[in-house]
Design a protein around this motif. Structure first.
Motif, short mmCIF file in Angstrom:
data_model
loop_
_atom_site.label_atom_id
_atom_site.label_comp_id
_atom_site.label_asym_id
_atom_site.label_seq_id
_atom_site.Cartn_x
_atom_site.Cartn_y
_atom_site.Cartn_z
N TRP A 161 17.05 -1.52 42.96
CA TRP A 161 18.36 -2.04 41.96
C TRP A 161 18.24 -0.94 40.64
CZ3 TRP A 161 22.27 -5.44 42.75
CH2 TRP A 161 23.04 -5.59 41.66
N PHE A 162 17.09 -0.83 40.36
CA PHE A 162 16.82 -0.02 38.66
C PHE A 162 16.74 1.40 39.02
CE2 PHE A 162 14.84 -4.55 39.06
CZ PHE A 162 15.62 -4.99 38.03
N VAL A 163 16.80 1.88 40.17
CA VAL A 163 16.73 3.39 40.25
C VAL A 163 17.77 4.16 39.39
CG1 VAL A 163 16.77 5.31 42.11
CG2 VAL A 163 15.26 3.28 42.41
N PRO A 164 19.01 3.78 39.60
CA PRO A 164 20.34 4.47 38.70
C PRO A 164 19.80 4.28 37.20
CG PRO A 164 21.13 2.82 40.44
CD PRO A 164 19.66 2.69 40.47
N SER A 165 19.31 3.48 36.77
CA SER A 165 18.85 3.46 35.20
C SER A 165 17.50 4.04 34.91
CB SER A 165 18.69 1.94 34.77
OG SER A 165 20.12 1.36 35.05
N PHE A 166 16.87 4.57 35.98
CA PHE A 166 15.57 5.19 35.53
C PHE A 166 15.66 6.17 35.08
CE2 PHE A 166 11.58 7.58 37.16
CZ PHE A 166 10.62 6.54 36.87
N ARG A 167 14.74 6.85 33.95
CA ARG A 167 14.64 7.94 33.35
C ARG A 167 13.41 8.51 33.13
NH1 ARG A 167 19.17 7.16 34.34
NH2 ARG A 167 21.18 6.97 33.27
N THR A 172 7.61 10.83 28.58
CA THR A 172 6.92 11.83 27.77
C THR A 172 5.70 12.71 28.08
OG1 THR A 172 5.14 10.48 26.46
CG2 THR A 172 7.48 10.23 25.80
N PRO A 173 5.62 13.91 27.84
CA PRO A 173 4.37 14.35 28.36
C PRO A 173 3.08 14.03 27.72
CG PRO A 173 5.56 15.77 26.60
CD PRO A 173 6.14 14.42 26.75
N THR A 231 5.05 -0.69 37.48
CA THR A 231 4.92 -0.42 36.38
C THR A 231 5.82 1.10 36.05
OG1 THR A 231 2.87 0.92 37.30
CG2 THR A 231 2.79 -1.31 36.08
N LEU A 232 6.08 1.97 36.96
CA LEU A 232 6.57 3.12 36.89
C LEU A 232 8.08 2.74 36.74
CD1 LEU A 232 5.14 5.31 39.88
CD2 LEU A 232 5.38 5.84 37.58
N ILE A 233 8.56 1.76 37.38
CA ILE A 233 9.95 1.30 37.16
C ILE A 233 10.13 0.88 35.51
CG2 ILE A 233 11.86 -0.47 37.53
CD1 ILE A 233 11.90 1.77 39.52
N TYR A 238 12.47 0.71 30.51
CA TYR A 238 12.39 0.46 28.95
C TYR A 238 11.84 1.77 28.34
CZ TYR A 238 12.59 -4.42 30.81
OH TYR A 238 13.06 -5.50 31.56
N SER A 239 12.03 1.72 27.00
CA SER A 239 11.37 2.76 26.11
C SER A 239 9.95 1.95 25.95
CB SER A 239 11.96 2.76 24.66
OG SER A 239 12.08 1.55 24.01
N LEU A 240 8.97 2.78 25.45
CA LEU A 240 7.45 2.41 25.18
C LEU A 240 7.63 1.38 24.06
CD1 LEU A 240 4.75 2.88 25.54
CD2 LEU A 240 4.50 4.40 23.89
#
Length: 362
Positions: A161-167, A172-173, A231-233, A238-240
């Motif tokens: 469900w959350f894949v479309p909102s995943f960034r 970050t590197p 955790t990857l999702i 979310y941002s950190l």
């Protein structure tokens, strides 16, 4: 006398997974972000390797001891009277640890759905369910765990469900920047893997072959893959900064799932997690029960269970708030982690001494 039915490798896999997956699931992404900072999810990999090493120690006990029970190995070399304080320590730790896991679930459930209801009523209901499972023995528990597994496993698919909102850019590197107290954090995160160590008590109930022990590795691997996916999702959704502030990021994640015909879906989904929590606390209480039974072999099993669960229920009145329960779980988690590594290493040492003594006398 009928031959005792053995637990299959698949049921061992399910039991291991269900015993490991507990309340820490709801706070794991926040703990990784808070203690380890950017890309904190990577810490799950060394935790998996360490737990796999611990499982290898357990399989070594199984192989060296030729499938004998933990108690048979200990009592062959140490007088029973000297073992009683050790048994009492083990049983007490597992009993209270399982109790606090159940109490935490109840407090969060009350907070979400029934803020005006006495949480100890819910705790009593869970304890009664646990008692009904425990009197069926480990074979009955394994069958119930498999049923509960299929009833709750479908929730993994909700991550899609959350894949479309995943960034990906939210990762970050940078690696492990912005964390603190990483030693404490590592122990807290590792507690998310605890539960596999109880498999050391399954030796008398499994076939004496390698496949039985492979089930423990499989359960641990399946849990790790679930943790990594979750955790990857969370790190990509979310941002950190958000992850560090959210108390229960997984519950907040579930709140984003909306259907026109259901309100507050996260409350309903949280109810399904009862299946995981119930098997986790039942497995810890089962370990406490068989350890206590070793000290009181003539006491009826149902009466012993009633006494142990009553003691547990009375202890659960002591911590009143979630913060207090978290402190109990954290401190008991240190003890359970120590037992997870210490017990198999002690048994390996005893088995090597027994083997050497047998060789020298032969």
């Amino acid at each position: 006398m009928l031959m005792q039915q053995k637990i299959s490798p698949f049921h061992i896999t399910v039991l291991t997974y269900m015993a490991q997956a507990g309340m820490v699931l709801f706070t794991l992404p926040r703990s990784l972000a808070d203690y380890f900072g950017t890309n904190g999810w990577l810490v799950l990999i060394p935790c998996f390797l360490l737990s796999s090493f611990n499982i290898w120690l357990i399989t070594l006990v199984f192989r060296l001891g030729q499938g004998r029970s933990v108690f048979a190995i200990l009592e062959q070399s140490v007088p029973k009277l000297l073992l009683y304080p050790f048994y009492l320590l083990l049983a007490g730790t597992w009993l209270i640890f399982g109790c606090m896991i159940g109490k935490k679930y109840v407090l969060v459930f009350q907070m979400l759905s029934f803020p005006s209801t006495n949480p100890m009523m819910f705790k009593l209901a869970i304890d009664v369910l646990a008692f009904l499972l425990l009197i069926k023995g480990i074979q009955g528990i394994s069958k119930a765990a498999t049923l509960f597994f299929w009833m709750a496993a479908w929730m993994i698919l909700l991550l899609v469900w959350f894949v479309p909102s995943f960034r990906w850019e939210r990762f970050t590197p940078f690696l492990l920047k912005g964390g603190h107290d990483q030693v404490k954090g590592a122990i807290e995160v590792y507690s998310a893997f605890l539960g596999y160590e109880l498999s050391i008590f399954l030796f008398p109930y499994v076939n004496k072959n390698k496949k039985s022990m492979l089930g423990i590795y499989a359960g641990n691997l399946f849990l790790t893959l679930n943790y990594l996916g979750l955790t990857l999702i969370c790190f990509g959704f979310y941002s950190l900064g958000q992850l560090k502030k959210l108390l229960y990021p997984v519950l907040d994640l579930l709140a984003y799932i909306q259907f026109p015909f259901i309100e507050r879906l996260e409350n309903l989904l949280y109810g399904f997690f009862l299946f995981l929590i119930l098997i986790t606390l039942v497995m810890y209480w089962w370990a406490a029960q068989i350890t206590a039974q070793r000290m009181m072999p003539k006491l009826n099993m149902k009466i012993l269970l009633l006494i142990l669960i009553s003691i547990s229920y009375l202890i659960s009145f002591i911590p009143k708030t979630l913060d207090q329960v978290n402190v109990w779980i954290m401190n008991l988690g240190y003890a359970v982690t120590g037992i997870a590594f210490g017990l198999p290493m002690l048994l390996i040492l005893i088995l090597l001494v027994q083997k050497k003594g047998g060789a020298s006398t032969g």
